[in-house]
Write an enzyme that holds these catalytic residues in place. Structure first.
Site, PDB file in Angstrom:
ATOM      1  CE  LYS A 175       7.093   1.526   2.878  1.00  0.00           C
ATOM      2  NZ  LYS A 175       6.952   1.730   1.440  1.00  0.00           N
ATOM      3  CD  GLU A 250      -8.171  -1.039   9.803  1.00  0.00           C
ATOM      4  OE1 GLU A 250      -8.786  -2.002   9.279  1.00  0.00           O
ATOM      5  OE2 GLU A 250      -8.464  -0.566  10.908  1.00  0.00           O
ATOM      6  CB  CYS A 284      -9.130  -3.665   2.457  1.00  0.00           C
ATOM      7  SG  CYS A 284      -9.586  -2.128   3.207  1.00  0.00           S
ATOM      8  CD  GLU A 385      -7.706  -8.484   0.372  1.00  0.00           C
ATOM      9  OE1 GLU A 385      -6.551  -8.537   0.814  1.00  0.00           O
ATOM     10  OE2 GLU A 385      -8.528  -7.599   0.689  1.00  0.00           O
TER      11      GLU A 385
HETATM   12  C1  UN1 Z   1     -13.563   2.499   1.049  1.00  0.00           C
HETATM   13  O1  UN1 Z   1     -14.166   1.433   0.952  1.00  0.00           O
HETATM   14  O2  UN1 Z   1     -13.974   3.512   0.485  1.00  0.00           O
HETATM   15  O3  UN1 Z   1      -7.473  -0.135   1.872  1.00  0.00           O
HETATM   16  C2  UN1 Z   1     -12.348   2.643   1.869  1.00  0.00           C
HETATM   17  C3  UN1 Z   1      -8.706  -0.115   1.772  1.00  0.00           C
HETATM   18  C4  UN1 Z   1      -9.502   0.410   2.917  1.00  0.00           C
HETATM   19  C5  UN1 Z   1     -10.239   1.649   2.586  1.00  0.00           C
HETATM   20  C6  UN1 Z   1     -11.543   1.390   1.948  1.00  0.00           C
HETATM   21  N1  UN1 Z   1      -8.616   0.653   4.032  1.00  0.00           N
HETATM   22  O4  UN1 Z   1      -9.227  -0.494   0.746  1.00  0.00           O
END
Ligand code: UN1
Length: 483
Positions: A175, A250, A284, A385
């Site tokens: 998804k 994550e 992230c 964030e």
């Molecule tokens: C990056 O810094 O190139 O969702 C990857 C995100 C992370 C991936 C970052 N899981 O921003």
């Protein structure tokens, strides 16, 4: 009229049972509908799960090196279509075309890397306490897994979840985020063209509330890998692990860059801009706190503000543009709200701080790259964030204070330090609470051959990428064989 795209269930491209679709809009030019996608229901998700369950046994029996060959073939297809995929990515997500091309190239690397993992899916052989006994382990797939991806890396993140899941022998229900489903579909198409058997990868677009909830609740789904907000991730983790399945999340970050008095300040500024502003701060891993030694605070601040003011914001398809729009109106409003919060909290607005509406920017969700000075670590802009092109500068008296501030957060994804002192760099690497540490390197970035993930509230479950990635998608079986 924009094109309407379908779900892929059991190898068939089909409409949702809802009969409804949703629009995928270009955030740089909201008059443009990039495509319409299926507004799927829980019943669609169930059909996809059943198709995956049906395809799983034969896929599991397919030798892992053969499974890997299909991933390698998909890598060649993505490489062949790279420019086209990247253009669609920029249209639906907003990041600049060079960033979109870089991300697509990364997806190629990911498929190539995990293709080879098909030849390395090894267990261990150990001595037994008994004579004439062979004692060994093998890695077995979980069965059906659910993959739920965010919009900010619409090709790389699907690749880095789907590739290890498939090479390990799982069948997948995928998804994608509703804000960037076109690029996700291109990944599915590449695998289909590469010869992936029907039903091994199913694609269902739609909301978390319908499709995501079914994946979370359905007992046939033995694992879910999710990247997204920590609110959704926290809930999902509770629900999925509560029924005994695996869940890998994550989630957010509040990633610091520590700038020491001996740092190369031009480099520190460029790493901060890279980490905080590129991809509109929508990573992230984005840098959102610059923790700067007082001795170099003024100089660093002056250079950072000058650099940020030069950033060219606009439609990512245009040559020379460095920062694109926020993904949608909600995200734009969130960023603008945090800018207001920062001002009210007493932080000093040094650059940006407003929506950009000079035509043609009025057609999209553009925010001027923003720098706050006089930030303290208890302010909301230093704790929550934001997911936008906003960075706050926090002063620190010395290394110990900088480290304490860096660690004073519930997140622990990525962290960076700029220094020429190797002892301090090592001390930082030892004591920082983050899953990824960068020394004179930006907080962003993820090479496929090493683990990716965070500590504290940033992640749950085993790491993604690197060889360890297959751990999430496998179970270990121990075999005692007396001969
Ligand atoms: C990056 O810094 O190139 O969702 C990857 C995100 C992370 C991936 C970052 N899981 O921003």
């Amino acid at each position: 009229m924009s094109e309407t795209y379908l779900n892929c269930i059991g190898g068939e491209w089909v409409e949702s049972q809802s009969g409804e679709t949703f629009a995928n809009v270009n955030p740089a030019d909201t008059g443009e509908v990039v495509g319409r996608f299926q507004a799927s229901t829980a019943a669609d998700a169930r059909a996809a799960i059943e198709a995956a369950a049906e395809a799983a046994p034969a896929w599991r029996r397919t030798p892992a090196p053969k499974r890997g060959e299909i991933l390698a073939a998909a890598a060649r297809i993505i490489e062949r279509d790279l420019d086209d995929i990247a253009e669609g990515l920029t249209r639906e997500e907003g990041k600049t075309l060079p960033e979109a091309k870089g991300e697509t190239a990364r997806a190629v690397q990911i498929f190539d890397y995990f293709a080879q993992e098909g030849r390395r899916l090894s267990g261990e052989t150990t001595p037994s306490e008994f004579e004439r006994t062979l004692l060994y382990t093998v890695k077995e797939p979980l069965g059906v897994v659910g993959i739920i991806t965010p919009w900010n890396f619409p090709v790389a993140i699907p690749a880095w979840k789907i590739a290890p899941a498939l090479v390990a022998g799982n069948a997948v229900v995928f998804k994608p985020a509703s804000n960037a489903p076109l690029t996700a579909l291109r990944v599915v198409k590449a695998l289909e063209e590469a010869g992936l058997p029907a039903g091994v990868l199913n694609f269902v677009t739609g909301s978390g509330a319908s499709v995501g909830a079914e994946l979370a609740a359905n007992p046939e789904v033995r694992g879910i890998s999710f990247t997204g907000s920590d609110t959704v991730g926290g809930r999902l983790y509770g629900e999925v692990t509560g029924r005994g399945a695996k869940c890998q999340c994550e989630m957010g970050g509040k990633n610091p860059i520590v700038v020491m008095e001996d740092a190369d300040l031009d480099q520190a500024v460029s790493l901060t801009i890279n980490g905080a502003m590129w991809s509109t701060g929508q990573k992230c891993t984005a840098t959102s706190r610059a923790i700067v030694h007082r001795e170099v605070l003024d100089e660093f601040t002056g250079k950072l503000v000058a650099g940020v003011e030069e950033i060219k914001v606009g439609n990512g398809l245009e040559e020379g543009v460095q920062v694109g729009p926020s993904i949608d109106e909600d995200q734009l409003n969130t960023v603008l709200e945090y800018i207001e919060i920062g001002k009210q909290e007493g932080a000093k607005l040094l650059a940006g701080g407003r929506r950009l509406t000079e035509p043609p920017l009025d057609k999209g969700y553009f925010v001027a790259p923003t720098v706050f000075g006089d930030v303290t670590n208890d302010m909301r802009i230093a704790r929550e964030e934001i997911f936008g092109p906003v960075v706050g500068i926090i002063a620190a008296a010395d290394f110990e204070e900088a480290l304490a501030i860096a660690n004073d957060t519930r997140f622990g994804l990525s962290a960076s330090i700029c220094t020429r002192d190797v002892h301090r760099a090592m001390e930082f690497a030892d004591r920082i609470e983050a899953g990824m540490v960068h020394i004179n390197s930006p907080t962003v970035g993820a090479e496929v051959q090493v683990p990716f993930g965070g500590m504290k509230d940033s992640s749950t479950g085993t790491r993604e990428q690197g060889r360890v990635a297959v751990d999430f998608y496998t179970e270990t079986k121990t075999v005692y064989f007396e001969y």
